[in-house]
Every structure is written in C-alpha cells, then in structure tokens.
Design a protein around this motif. Structure first.
Motif, PDB file in Angstrom:
ATOM      1  N   PRO C  41       0.816  -1.230   0.000  1.00 57.81           N
ATOM      2  CA  PRO C  41       0.000   0.000   0.000  1.00 57.81           C
ATOM      3  C   PRO C  41       0.841   1.268   0.000  1.00 57.81           C
ATOM      4  N   LEU C  42       2.058   1.210   0.573  1.00 56.00           N
ATOM      5  CA  LEU C  42       2.915   2.404   0.552  1.00 56.00           C
ATOM      6  C   LEU C  42       3.248   2.796  -0.882  1.00 56.00           C
ATOM      7  N   ILE C  43       3.393   1.769  -1.736  1.00 54.61           N
ATOM      8  CA  ILE C  43       3.709   2.054  -3.138  1.00 54.61           C
ATOM      9  C   ILE C  43       2.513   2.731  -3.808  1.00 54.61           C
ATOM     10  N   VAL C  44       1.321   2.285  -3.435  1.00 53.97           N
ATOM     11  CA  VAL C  44       0.113   2.897  -3.991  1.00 53.97           C
ATOM     12  C   VAL C  44       0.049   4.384  -3.622  1.00 53.97           C
ATOM     13  N   ILE C  45       0.512   4.701  -2.415  1.00 55.25           N
ATOM     14  CA  ILE C  45       0.542   6.109  -1.989  1.00 55.25           C
ATOM     15  C   ILE C  45       1.374   6.957  -2.949  1.00 55.25           C
ATOM     16  N   VAL C  46       2.511   6.382  -3.367  1.00 51.12           N
ATOM     17  CA  VAL C  46       3.370   7.119  -4.303  1.00 51.12           C
ATOM     18  C   VAL C  46       2.588   7.438  -5.570  1.00 51.12           C
ATOM     19  N   ILE C  47       1.832   6.469  -6.069  1.00 52.97           N
ATOM     20  CA  ILE C  47       1.058   6.688  -7.291  1.00 52.97           C
ATOM     21  C   ILE C  47      -0.010   7.776  -7.067  1.00 52.97           C
ATOM     22  N   TYR C  48      -0.710   7.655  -5.944  1.00 50.28           N
ATOM     23  CA  TYR C  48      -1.798   8.592  -5.675  1.00 50.28           C
ATOM     24  C   TYR C  48      -1.312  10.038  -5.564  1.00 50.28           C
ATOM     25  N   ALA C  49      -0.080  10.201  -5.114  1.00 48.04           N
ATOM     26  CA  ALA C  49       0.437  11.565  -4.941  1.00 48.04           C
ATOM     27  C   ALA C  49       0.581  12.282  -6.287  1.00 48.04           C
ATOM     28  N   PHE C  50       0.578  11.499  -7.382  1.00 48.35           N
ATOM     29  CA  PHE C  50       0.747  12.114  -8.704  1.00 48.35           C
ATOM     30  C   PHE C  50      -0.529  12.011  -9.532  1.00 48.35           C
ATOM     31  N   LEU C  51      -1.680  11.880  -8.854  1.00 51.40           N
ATOM     32  CA  LEU C  51      -2.953  11.841  -9.570  1.00 51.40           C
ATOM     33  C   LEU C  51      -3.757  13.102  -9.227  1.00 51.40           C
ATOM     34  N   TRP C  68       1.496  18.317  -5.128  1.00 58.26           N
ATOM     35  CA  TRP C  68       2.795  18.835  -4.699  1.00 58.26           C
ATOM     36  C   TRP C  68       2.809  20.360  -4.686  1.00 58.26           C
ATOM     37  N   PHE C  69       2.068  20.930  -5.660  1.00 57.99           N
ATOM     38  CA  PHE C  69       1.936  22.391  -5.703  1.00 57.99           C
ATOM     39  C   PHE C  69       1.206  22.870  -4.452  1.00 57.99           C
ATOM     40  N   GLN C  70       0.142  22.130  -4.099  1.00 57.13           N
ATOM     41  CA  GLN C  70      -0.694  22.538  -2.967  1.00 57.13           C
ATOM     42  C   GLN C  70       0.007  22.394  -1.618  1.00 57.13           C
ATOM     43  N   VAL C  71       1.039  21.586  -1.587  1.00 53.10           N
ATOM     44  CA  VAL C  71       1.758  21.435  -0.326  1.00 53.10           C
ATOM     45  C   VAL C  71       2.312  22.785   0.109  1.00 53.10           C
ATOM     46  N   LEU C  72       2.817  23.539  -0.860  1.00 52.35           N
ATOM     47  CA  LEU C  72       3.479  24.794  -0.519  1.00 52.35           C
ATOM     48  C   LEU C  72       2.681  26.044  -0.889  1.00 52.35           C
ATOM     49  N   THR C  81      -4.807  34.218  -7.786  1.00 52.58           N
ATOM     50  CA  THR C  81      -3.418  34.537  -7.473  1.00 52.58           C
ATOM     51  C   THR C  81      -2.803  33.440  -6.600  1.00 52.58           C
ATOM     52  N   VAL C  82      -1.504  33.273  -6.764  1.00 57.04           N
ATOM     53  CA  VAL C  82      -0.803  32.208  -6.033  1.00 57.04           C
ATOM     54  C   VAL C  82      -0.053  32.798  -4.854  1.00 57.04           C
ATOM     55  N   SER C  83      -0.232  32.201  -3.695  1.00 54.41           N
ATOM     56  CA  SER C  83       0.530  32.665  -2.538  1.00 54.41           C
ATOM     57  C   SER C  83       0.991  31.462  -1.736  1.00 54.41           C
ATOM     58  N   PHE C  84       1.937  31.702  -0.830  1.00 61.64           N
ATOM     59  CA  PHE C  84       2.391  30.609   0.022  1.00 61.64           C
ATOM     60  C   PHE C  84       1.250  30.101   0.880  1.00 61.64           C
ATOM     61  N   ALA C  85       1.192  28.776   1.056  1.00 64.02           N
ATOM     62  CA  ALA C  85       0.163  28.207   1.926  1.00 64.02           C
ATOM     63  C   ALA C  85       0.667  28.294   3.361  1.00 64.02           C
ATOM     64  N   ASP C  86       0.449  29.482   3.950  1.00 66.95           N
ATOM     65  CA  ASP C  86       0.990  29.731   5.286  1.00 66.95           C
ATOM     66  C   ASP C  86       0.534  28.681   6.296  1.00 66.95           C
ATOM     67  N   ALA C  87      -0.727  28.275   6.195  1.00 70.35           N
ATOM     68  CA  ALA C  87      -1.272  27.321   7.154  1.00 70.35           C
ATOM     69  C   ALA C  87      -0.508  25.999   7.089  1.00 70.35           C
ATOM     70  N   HIS C  88      -0.191  25.590   5.852  1.00 70.37           N
ATOM     71  CA  HIS C  88       0.540  24.331   5.689  1.00 70.37           C
ATOM     72  C   HIS C  88       1.927  24.434   6.315  1.00 70.37           C
ATOM     73  N   LEU C  89       2.586  25.556   5.989  1.00 70.34           N
ATOM     74  CA  LEU C  89       3.939  25.739   6.518  1.00 70.34           C
ATOM     75  C   LEU C  89       3.911  25.773   8.035  1.00 70.34           C
ATOM     76  N   ALA C  90       2.859  26.394   8.585  1.00 72.37           N
ATOM     77  CA  ALA C  90       2.755  26.472  10.044  1.00 72.37           C
ATOM     78  C   ALA C  90       2.629  25.073  10.640  1.00 72.37           C
ATOM     79  N   ILE C  91       1.871  24.227   9.948  1.00 78.16           N
ATOM     80  CA  ILE C  91       1.696  22.858  10.463  1.00 78.16           C
ATOM     81  C   ILE C  91       3.027  22.098  10.426  1.00 78.16           C
TER      82      ILE C  91
END
Lengths: 267, 366, 308
Positions: C41-51, C68-72, C81-91
């Motif tokens: 299942p860990l391998i499946v996670i890798v696939i899902y991260a790119f869907l 991956w874009f949404q992470v940051l 407009t695009v800005s840093f996801a401050d909430a994510h960084l805070a977490i």
C-alpha cells in the motif's frame, strides 16, 4: 567524611523519582476515578462500580470489546506463526543474499509512521472492498497481522540468537533427524520466545487506534476507536472504566511476558 | 556392564555401523583420506591423512586454530570436507549426516539440552534410535558416571563437573563406535580436570570405545593418550606415542609445543655440529642444522670444560621443586637448564659450560 | 556432501545455497503478509500523490502535480493569485518544532532517570524498570486520556495549583501546543529511558573514577566521558522518540483540539473532510521521507561512533 560516590550525580535521583511518579500519577488517577460514584469526572462521590456496570451493559461497548479481542487473537496468531517461520529462516544459518532485505521488510512497520500506513491501507482496502464486495473483519485482521509481525518477530529472533547452536548439533550427533532435532530441541526451547512474541502482538493489536480507525468499515468499532469517538470535552467515567479494564488486561499479559522472558536463557 | 556393541539398531537405520568384530578386521576405526577443508579463502585443514585404530585413545593436539576441531567436526559430520573422505570402520561416511554416523560427541560447551532433565538428556540418543531398553540403559549410564541421584535435575542445577559427566554419559549411552571429545575438560578447574582425566581413562578402558580427544593442553595429551597427533596450521606434523613425540620431536614446532625445548642452530661437517659456544657430535648430514635439547637434559659445568658450550648466566629462577638457569650463548641464543633446587649457579654474568649427553640432542626436520 | 550438514552446524559465515533457499521459503509467508498489509500500500501512496483529486473524493486517473503544488502554495479561489500556503507551513513548522522539543525534553528527563535506575542495586533495578515499562505498554489512547484529565482546566494540576494558592483561576493548557508537548513527552518518555538505561547499564563506572582521578569535575566527567560513551543509547532513544512524535496523530488530536494540528492530523484531514486524497498522499510521502532521513542520519551517527 562521606565517601565520594562518582555515580551519584546531583539532582538525578530527584528527577528520576519525579519522572516515575509523573508516569504513574495520571494512570492511577484515571483508575481511581473509574470507581467514582459521581457522574461528574471532577468530583469524588464515593466508591462505586456503577460505571463498570454501565460500560458492561452498553451494547456498543460489548460489540467493540468482542471485536477487539477477536481481532487481537487472530492477528497475533497469524503474526506469530509467520514471524516464527521468518525468525527460523533468518537465524542459525550463515548470511545469505537478501537476508538484510528480509530483515528490513519484516521490521518495516516499526519504521513507517502509523498514520502513513493507515492512509495507504485506506486507499488500497477501500478499492479492494468495492472490488471484492467483502467488508467483514478480515481487512482489519489482515492489517493488524501485518503491523504485529515485527513485534512477534523480534523476541523470537532474540531467543533463537541466544540459543547455543551446538544444541541442534548435539541432537544430530545423537541420531535425531533434522525434523526430530527441531521438534525435540529447537521448538521446546523456543516456546518462551514464541509466547512472548504472541503476547506482544496481542497487546499491540489491542491498543491500535490509527490503523483501525482508517481501515474499519461502518459498525466495526474496536474498544480504542469507540473510546476515541466518545471523547467530548472531558473523558467520561464510562471511558475511564473501559480504560481501566483494558489496562488490567494489558498488565496481566505483560506480567506474563516478563515472567516468561526472565526465565533462564539456554546457554 | 553392558554389551560392547549395540549396533543392531544403527544397522537397522542403514548406517555405516558394523559389528565390533569387523572393526578388528584391520580397517581403522576412523580414517581421514586427504581430508581438506576450506572456509571461503581460509584453509582450516590442508589434506590430512590419518588412521585411528579401534580401541585407541587418540589425541589431536595443537594450538587454537590448528584445525583439530575442524578435523573432529569432519569426523562427526558437522562439516563436509572440501576434498577427501572420512571413513568409519571401513565405511565411507563422507556423505552421511551426523545422525547417521555411529559416533557421538562430547562438546566443549557440553551442549546439554536445558529443557530436559539429566535422565532425558542421557536417554535422548537411545530414544532417537528407537531402542527398547532406554530406562535400564540410561540408569546404567548414570550409575557409570555416579549421577544416579541427579537423574531428575535440570542441567542448570548441576555443577560444571557434573554437567561434564552428564555430557559423557549422554554420548556413551548409544554405545558409539567412536567417541569424539572436543576439549571437554577446558572449562574445569585444575583439580577437577585431573580427576576427570583419570575418569575418562577409566571409562575408555571399561568400554573399549575408540576415543578421539581434542586438546591444546600438551600435559593432558601426554598423560591420557595412546597416540598423539600434533597439529599446526591445518597439518599433522607428527603422530606417535606420547613418549615418541616428547623424546623425538620431528619438528621445531613439536619440540617447542610439547614440553620446553632449547633449539640451537648451527652447521654440520663430518658429523660434528658447529654450535654457538662450542662443537658437538651430531648424527646429521653436512649443512645447516637445528637441534633441540630439553632443559632437564642440560647440565652446568665449569666454564671451559671440554665438549661443553660456553655460556653466560642471565638469570636463575627458583621454583621450589627445582631451579631454572637461563643462560645466553655467545650469539645471543637463550638456553634454559633445569637444575636441582639446591644448585647454586652463581651471580648473573658468571661464565659456565653447558654439557649434555649427545644422545639427548634431537635433530629437527625444519 | 553439503546436504549432510545440518543448518545449525555453520552459524557463522555464508549459508549454503540450500540453507539460503530454506531461509527464503521460511520467510515467504511473513513477506507476503507484509507486502499486502503494509509495504505494498505504501507504493500505492506514491502513485496517488501524482494523480488529480476526484470531484467528491478519491482520485481521477490522470497525471497531476497539483498535490505537490498545494503542499506549498495556494491559489485564491476568486482572483487565481498564487501565494504561500501559510497554514501548511505552520503545520510543518509546528510538527518539527514540537518533535524536536519533545525529544530534547524527554532526553533531559530520561537521562537522569536512566542513570538513577542503572545505579540502583540489581534487585531494585527490575522494579524501577517495571515502573517504566508498564506505562510504556499501556494503550497510548488511555495514557493520552489520563494526561488530559491531569492538565485540563478542572483537572488535577490546576486544582492543585489553585489549592496551593499559586494561581487563582485555572490556566488554559489543554488545546494548546504546550498540551501537545506535555502529552508527547509523557507518552514517549519510556522510549527514551529504556535505550538510555541499556547504554548506562553497560557503562563501566570505574571510568568515572578514572575521570575524577584525572581532576575532572562531575559536570566535566558527565560531558567528556559519560555522554560520548553512551552515545549509541542517546541516538537510539532520540530515534524512538522523534520518529513517532513527528508522525503523531492521537496525542495532538486529543490534546491539541481541532486547531493545533500536526502533520499526522493534517494528512487525516485530507482523507476526511478535505477530500483531497492526492494532497494527503503527497503529505504522507513528505512525512515518510523526513522520518527515513532522520532515521538514516541518526543511525549513521551511531555507526560512526561504533566504528572507532
């Protein structure tokens, strides 16, 4: 003059005693309050077994308790069986190609954060549940068996490694076939390790919250996920009672585990 | 006490076991033919040929790492030889696993089964063989090693010496053709070791079983063995009776390993050896030579005595029963002389003559 | 010829091909179980991260780097407009900060505790160890509930402080980062004490006498002799505390309330209310990479130490 003791570092004893007290105080408080007659968790209203009765009479709790025990029983049986075989396969012989890979894979659940495994299983099992149409406890048992493997494997392997390999040689020298040597010498000596591994696996399965929370289908609460679901602003006395009961069960198993691992090691 | 050979059960299992009469037909009890053993790049045994006669107390003697235990494990079947073959009572057993060989082992660590009682340990081999008289024979074996009162104890409840005797009884119980003993006394203290040495010798005499005994203790080897094989670096250097290996060491190693020896180097011409400090008659061809002399065969005489080697005293060490004088020859070679305890060799630096019977000099092969 | 040699006869060196085969066959059931129930299942996670994210939940089967874009970064829903996801960084920052603090505090308390236990007479040591081990094996959830009862407003700690006159009104600890920190130190402390104890127990106390003999003060002896010698135990304890702290889910959920999330809770959120499985998968991978990096770095530290 007082003897200079280089091992007595100032303040260490104080910190140690406070640490041990701090470890136990919350647990003891919880146990005491599980016998509280008052339905407020903050006020002591006298000794009572009321909350144990409430918990025992709650059908959801009954179901969760039976489910928890059944999953732990199946998972520890499966995990211990495969772990015993793997331990026999990876000890008492020379190094071979891939033995480190086996070791790493068997211990993988110890290295990956549980939340990651949990969401991975959620993704895979959700699809599999749709594909197969099966939504029974089997998925939970499968997931629990898998993460219990290293807990069963490590004590069994430790026991095997502490065992003198000449014992099997001596058995062979005394006309025992390889199977007889295993059955009459290796296995009896391995029993404490296997029992210890099985008990650890049982406790670990019984305690699991995260993976169960993600893998369970509707109506498949175990005691820990039930308790997590009951949590409001404070812990209810009923949850205290369930916790205490679980605590007693865990302690009993662990005491047995300690007694077993402390028996004389074969030399 | 019991029949000398109970081989019917072994024969039933299709082993190489043979009635004892056949071991007397001239084929050795144990034979290694060109037995070579390599572990990866390390050669533990370099093609050993060895024949051990039936009923013999045979010792493999050598320092640790000389290959003696490897040879024992080849005979027991715990290792297969890289080349060559192992024969027991005339049968090639090279391909047989340990449980099909009519040999039993007393392990260095004893390897007693910790979960079984003393009785069950001793009975183990008999049960594996499916013998009928397990109880009686086990009792007899316990009696033989004087442990009848301890039958129901666990090995951990016994002293080291008692564990040792259980290991012996266990290995003797199936009445093997050959008993292999891997440094069995090394874990015992000196007094107990002496006692067990006599015990082992007695058991061997009573049972008539061929004993193959591994030790690094030369004194133990000399006192117990009928014959000794001295090993070094995976080879057998010399095989002979204790007297032969002590009195007539074949090599410098044997001379040094068994007892103490002074080794002198020189050259021979016309039967006379030119040694540091003097000349001595030696039965050796012309050319460089090494001779050995035991310290107890060296006498101290006045400096300049005819036929004696000139030497200087370095140190005299008093031992109670005797006295050892450490002397230095002109070229720096050190020589020890064992003297009576009341000898007075003088002060360090004093000059002496070293005298000996030319018959006590041994010419070494290397 | 080699067939006659029992498996037990050659414990050192390399296994024979037959032994290696037997080793694989015996390990096979465990490997299959883990492949299905953990590693696969860990391998499946890798696939899902790119869907791509599915419209309701789950995923659309098309290659996408949105997760991956949404992470940051975050895209404003109104003006794009695009800005840093401050909430994510805070977490992320809170997770790393709390894990490091937890490890440091656990060490500060754990070393004296381990030292104290290891210097008790042998008969007493068993009981002290038992006192550490039992809480360790007690259900994490139960222990978190227990510490919650202690630190909440009407709980043991506030009541005691009010009774002593130290404070007049209860201090709000529950549902703060401090609560999460206290909780994590509480639940993971035994994981620090046990390996430290193992290291201290093997420590040769005459080394201390030697240090004092050579004019070291107690502090110098501790810093120059004890700590370097027990470093493998320190590293093991730090791994055992840091790794689960970073992936913690139960403790921050209960003690941190809904707001003070750590990575674990944030991942869960994506699979629950957030309904963004690819983002959850990407976050899981990031967590996994951080944990494995920490594991590798710390084990390297011990190996280098042992190598000398």
């Amino acid at each position: 003059m007082r003897r200079f003791d280089p091992t007595a570092l100032p303040g260490f004893a104080f910190v140690a005693v406070v640490a041990v007290l701090a470890l136990w105080a919350p647990i003891v408080t919880m146990v005491v309050y599980s016998f509280n007659a008052s339905d407020s968790v903050a006020v002591w209203g006298g000794f009572s077994l009321e909350w144990y009765a409430v918990a025992a009479g709650n059908e959801a709790v009954q179901g969760a308790a039976i489910r928890s025990l059944w999953i732990a029983f199946c998972a520890s049986a499966i995990a211990t069986t495969v772990a015993t075989m793997a331990a026999l396969g990876t000890t008492r012989r020379g190094r071979f190609r891939g033995d480190r890979a086996i070791y790493a894979m068997v211990n993988q659940p110890l290295m990956v954060p549980e939340i990651v495994t949990a969401v991975a299983l959620l993704i895979v099992f959700a699809s599999l549940k749709v594909l197969t149409g099966y939504t029974g406890l089997g998925w939970l048992i499968l997931a629990h068996s898998a993460f219990c493997v290293p807990f069963a494997y490590l004590p069994i392997r430790a026991r095997l490694e502490g065992m003198d390999t000449t014992l099997e040689g001596a058995a062979a020298d005394l006309y025992a076939t390889p199977w007889q040597a295993f059955r009459r010498v290796t296995l009896p000596l391995l029993v404490p390790g296997i029992a210890a591994g099985a008990m650890l696996a049982f406790v670990i399965s019984l305690d699991d919250v995260i993976i169960t929370e993600f893998v369970k289908s509707a109506g498949q609460d175990t005691l820990p996920t039930y308790m997590l679901g009951q949590l409001r602003r404070a812990v209810t006395p009923e949850v205290n009672a369930i916790s205490t009961a679980l605590l007693v069960l865990t302690m009993a198993l662990l005491t047995a585990f300690f007694a077993m691992t402390r028996t004389r090691k074969p030399t | 006490m019991w029949g000398r050979r109970h081989v019917a059960t072994l024969a039933k299992r299709g082993t190489a076991a043979q009635p004892s009469s056949m071991t007397g037909d001239g084929s050795p009890a144990v034979e290694a033919r060109g037995a070579r053993k390599a572990f990866g790049g390390f050669v533990a045994l370099q093609g050993v040929d060895l024949a051990i006669a039936a009923g013999e107390f045979f010792t493999l003697l050598g320092p640790s790492g000389c290959g003696k235990t490897t040879l024992l494990r080849l005979i027991a079947g715990f290792e297969g030889p890289t080349e060559g073959s192992i024969h027991i009572a005339g049968q090639d057993v090279t391909a047989d696993p340990p449980h099909r060989r009519p040999v039993n082992t007393v392990f260095q660590s004893y390897a007693l089964f910790p979960h079984l009682s003393v009785f069950d340990n001793v009975a183990f081999g008999l049960r594996m063989l499916g013998r009928g008289d397990v109880d009686a024979r086990t009792a007899a074996m316990l009696d033989l090693v004087a442990l009848s009162d301890f039958a129901q104890r666990k090995p951990a409840q016994l002293s080291g010496g008692q564990q040792q005797r259980v290991a012996l009884a266990r290995a003797l119980a199936p009445d093997p053709q050959v008993l292999l003993l891997d440094e069995p006394l090394s874990a015992l203290d000196l007094k107990l070791r002496r006692q067990m040495q006599r015990e082992l010798k007695r058991l061997q005499g009573e049972t008539g079983i061929t004993f193959v005994f591994v030790t690094h203790d030369q004194e133990e080897a000399l006192t117990m063995s009928d014959r000794i094989a001295v090993m070094e670096a995976g080879r057998i250097l010399q095989v002979g009776t204790p007297r032969a290996v002590y009195d007539e060491p074949a090599t410098r190693f044997v001379a040094g390993f068994i007892g103490e020896s002074n080794v002198l180097a020189g050259s021979v011409r016309d039967g006379i050896a030119d040694l540091p400090g003097g000349r001595v008659p030696v039965a050796a061809p012309d050319g460089p030579v090494q001779v050995a002399i035991r310290p107890e065969r060296v006498r101290l005489v006045a400096s300049g005595t005819d036929g004696a080697l000139g030497a200087t005293l370095a140190q005299a060490v008093y031992h109670g029963t005797d006295l050892t004088a450490h002397l230095v020859l002109p070229d720096g070679t050190e020589v020890a002389a064992r003297l009576p305890a009341d000898a007075e060799p003088g002060a360090p630096g004093s000059a002496h003559g070293l005298a000996f019977d030319p018959g006590d000099l041994r010419v070494l092969a290397d | 010829m080699a067939g006659g040699v029992p498996a037990a006869a050659a414990p050192q060196g390399r296994a024979t091909p037959a032994q290696a085969r037997a080793g694989w066959w015996l390990s096979a059931p465990a490997l299959v179980l883990l492949a299905v129930g953990a590693t696969g299942p860990l391998i499946v996670i890798v696939i899902y991260a790119f869907l791509a994210k599915g419209s309701y939940s789950g995923v659309e089967w098309e290659l996408s780097f949105d997760a991956w874009f949404q992470v940051l970064f975050q895209r404003d829903i109104f003006d794009d407009t695009v800005s840093f996801a401050d909430a994510h960084l805070a977490i992320f920052w809170r997770s790393v900060k709390l894990s490091v603090l937890t490890t440091a505090l656990a060490f500060a308390v754990g070393l004296p505790t381990a030292w104290f236990i290891a210097t008790r007479p042998a008969a007493q040591r068993t009981w002290w160890l038992f006192a550490i081990t039992i809480p360790f094996w007690t259900n994490l959830l139960i222990r978190t509930f227990a510490i919650m009862e202690v630190i909440r407003n009407g709980g043991l700690m506030n009541s005691a402080l009010i009774a002593l006159g130290v404070i007049e009104t209860p201090i709000q600890i529950l549902y703060t980062d401090t609560a999460v920190l206290i909780g994590m130190v509480y639940v993971y402390l035994p994981l620090m004490v046990l390996p430290l104890y193992a290291a201290v127990e093997r420590f040769d106390m005459t080394l201390l006498e030697a240090a004092h003999d050579l004019y070291a003060s107690r502090l110098q002896a501790l810093r120059r002799v004890v700590l370097p010698v027990i470093r493998p135990g320190i590293v093991a304890g730090s791994i055992l505390v840091f790794v689960p702290s970073l992936g913690a889910y139960v403790t921050p959920r209960i003690l941190g309330g809904g707001k003070n999330m750590m990575i674990g809770n944030f991942i869960e959120l994506q699979f629950g209310q957030g309904r963004n499985w690819p983002l959850g998968a990407a976050l899981s991978l990031i967590l996994l990479v951080i944990v494995l990096t920490a594991l590798l770095t710390l084990t390297r530290l011990t190996e280098r130490n042992d190598g000398r």
